[in-house]
Design a protein around this motif. Structure first.
Motif, mmCIF file in Angstrom:
data_model
loop_
_atom_site.group_PDB
_atom_site.id
_atom_site.type_symbol
_atom_site.label_atom_id
_atom_site.label_comp_id
_atom_site.label_asym_id
_atom_site.label_seq_id
_atom_site.Cartn_x
_atom_site.Cartn_y
_atom_site.Cartn_z
ATOM 1 N N ALA A 17 -0.119 3.789 0.735
ATOM 2 C CA ALA A 17 0.908 2.917 0.166
ATOM 3 C C ALA A 17 0.558 2.469 -1.246
ATOM 4 N N LEU A 18 1.603 2.272 -2.068
ATOM 5 C CA LEU A 18 1.461 1.862 -3.461
ATOM 6 C C LEU A 18 2.019 0.465 -3.669
ATOM 7 N N ASP A 19 1.554 -0.202 -4.742
ATOM 8 C CA ASP A 19 2.202 -1.416 -5.215
ATOM 9 C C ASP A 19 3.477 -1.019 -5.948
ATOM 10 N N GLN A 20 4.245 -2.022 -6.375
ATOM 11 C CA GLN A 20 5.555 -1.733 -6.956
ATOM 12 C C GLN A 20 5.532 -1.495 -8.464
ATOM 13 N N ASN A 21 4.420 -1.821 -9.163
ATOM 14 C CA ASN A 21 4.375 -1.715 -10.616
ATOM 15 C C ASN A 21 4.393 -0.260 -11.069
ATOM 16 N N ASP A 22 5.239 0.014 -12.068
ATOM 17 C CA ASP A 22 5.345 1.347 -12.651
ATOM 18 C C ASP A 22 5.480 2.396 -11.543
ATOM 19 N N LEU A 23 6.386 2.124 -10.621
ATOM 20 C CA LEU A 23 6.429 2.849 -9.360
ATOM 21 C C LEU A 23 6.726 4.331 -9.507
ATOM 22 N N VAL A 24 7.744 4.671 -10.286
ATOM 23 C CA VAL A 24 8.146 6.076 -10.370
ATOM 24 C C VAL A 24 7.016 6.939 -10.920
ATOM 25 N N ASN A 25 6.390 6.487 -12.023
ATOM 26 C CA ASN A 25 5.303 7.268 -12.608
ATOM 27 C C ASN A 25 4.114 7.374 -11.669
ATOM 28 N N ARG A 26 3.848 6.313 -10.944
ATOM 29 C CA ARG A 26 2.715 6.346 -10.014
ATOM 30 C C ARG A 26 2.999 7.292 -8.840
ATOM 31 N N ILE A 27 4.224 7.267 -8.355
ATOM 32 C CA ILE A 27 4.585 8.211 -7.285
ATOM 33 C C ILE A 27 4.487 9.643 -7.795
ATOM 34 N N ALA A 28 4.967 9.857 -9.006
ATOM 35 C CA ALA A 28 4.897 11.197 -9.586
ATOM 36 C C ALA A 28 3.455 11.671 -9.677
ATOM 37 N N GLN A 29 2.538 10.768 -10.055
ATOM 38 C CA GLN A 29 1.131 11.148 -10.160
ATOM 39 C C GLN A 29 0.531 11.450 -8.797
ATOM 40 N N VAL A 30 0.878 10.632 -7.799
ATOM 41 C CA VAL A 30 0.378 10.870 -6.441
ATOM 42 C C VAL A 30 0.868 12.223 -5.923
ATOM 43 N N LEU A 31 2.137 12.527 -6.147
ATOM 44 C CA LEU A 31 2.684 13.810 -5.703
ATOM 45 C C LEU A 31 2.056 14.969 -6.455
ATOM 46 N N THR A 32 1.845 14.776 -7.762
ATOM 47 C CA THR A 32 1.195 15.823 -8.559
ATOM 48 C C THR A 32 -0.188 16.122 -8.006
ATOM 49 N N ASP A 33 -0.971 15.078 -7.754
ATOM 50 C CA ASP A 33 -2.317 15.276 -7.214
ATOM 51 C C ASP A 33 -2.272 15.980 -5.864
ATOM 52 N N ALA A 34 -1.321 15.593 -5.022
ATOM 53 C CA ALA A 34 -1.208 16.221 -3.703
ATOM 54 C C ALA A 34 -0.856 17.705 -3.832
ATOM 55 N N ILE A 35 0.020 18.037 -4.768
ATOM 56 C CA ILE A 35 0.399 19.437 -4.987
ATOM 57 C C ILE A 35 -0.795 20.234 -5.487
ATOM 58 N N LEU A 36 -1.506 19.681 -6.484
ATOM 59 C CA LEU A 36 -2.618 20.414 -7.087
ATOM 60 C C LEU A 36 -3.783 20.589 -6.115
ATOM 61 N N LYS A 37 -3.907 19.676 -5.153
ATOM 62 C CA LYS A 37 -4.987 19.782 -4.170
ATOM 63 C C LYS A 37 -4.573 20.565 -2.933
ATOM 64 N N GLY A 38 -3.331 21.080 -2.941
ATOM 65 C CA GLY A 38 -2.891 21.922 -1.835
ATOM 66 C C GLY A 38 -2.267 21.184 -0.682
ATOM 67 N N GLY A 39 -2.061 19.859 -0.811
ATOM 68 C CA GLY A 39 -1.408 19.123 0.270
ATOM 69 C C GLY A 39 0.014 19.593 0.492
#
Length: 242
Positions: A17-39
């Motif tokens: 779970a994430l906090d609400q600050n700068d939410l869209v960019n943070r979600i994008a980064q989490v998804l990017t990391d998951a994609i690059l790590k093969g999740g």
């Protein structure tokens, strides 16, 4: 596959779970990391409801984050079906590296006329850091810091639009390398391949930098493209990738 696979031995969700600050960019980064790590594998669907539940957010910022990733070339949107992780083929990667060669050659030409001692020191420290990561055996971090060296050249070149295009290509470059694995048997070779670039910049020789950059990126281009078959699958069995 609709969502990331939890790590082996763990029963919880892959994403936390994430906090609400700068939410869209943070979600994008989490998804990017998951994609690059093969999740999320190439071709996997990014299910908004599942991702929102795992991250503890609403679906709207997840949708906006997916659109950011679409702009960065990591996912594709399909009408009435949603977002899917992009599937690369060797043509895509060949074109990515071709454009990188053009960008970085130009960045070097700009930088040789304005390189300061402080810039040179930072680039030299980055190469030394790549050697330390080789000693530590941290291949994933080494990929990140390798790309950071190239980004530093673009930053120091002072062309913001050039830097913007470089950043857009970086996610695609990382994705391609992540699907393949390491490019060299000797991790120190990654660091050593950056030394001629630094030497050319310090010598303030744009011609030598262009040749060194073309060789450096061109060699990576050949290796990466060769590891992909015509249908886009990485050739993990190729002897050059072992």
């Amino acid at each position: 596959m609709d969502t990331a696979t939890p790590p082996a031995g763990g029963g919880g969700p892959l994403l936390t779970a994430l906090d609400q600050n700068d939410l869209v960019n943070r979600i994008a980064q989490v998804l990017t990391d998951a994609i690059l790590k093969g999740g999320f594998k190439p071709g996997a669907r990014l299910t908004e409801a599942t991702i929102a539940r795992d991250l503890g957010v609403s679906r709207a910022p997840v949708r906006e984050a997916a659109r950011l990733l679409e702009n960065r070339g990591l996912v594709v949107a399909m009408p009435r079906r949603g977002f899917f992780v992009r599937q690369f083929d060797w043509h895509d990667l060949d074109q990515i590296y071709d454009l990188r060669m053009c960008l970085e050659r130009h960045a070097g030409a700009l930088l040789v006329g304005s390189l300061t001692d402080e810039m040179a020191s930072k680039l030299r420290a980055q190469v030394a850091f790549l050697h330390r990561l080789a000693e530590d055996g941290d291949g994933e971090r080494q990929i990140e810091e390798d790309l950071k060296f190239h980004r530093m050249i673009c930053v120091f070149a002072g062309n913001r639009r050039l830097l913007k295009v470089f950043d857009e290509l970086t996610a695609e470059t990382r994705f391609g390398i992540a699907m393949i694995g390491r490019l060299y048997d000797d991790p120190h070779q990654i660091a050593r391949t950056h030394e001629p670039l630094l030497d050319a910049l310090v010598a303030r020789d744009a011609g030598v930098f262009a040749a060194a950059s073309d060789y450096h990126i061109g060699t990576a281009r050949e290796r990466v493209v060769a590891m992909f078959s015509a249908d886009g699958a990485p050739r993990r069995g190729d002897p050059s990738s072992e």
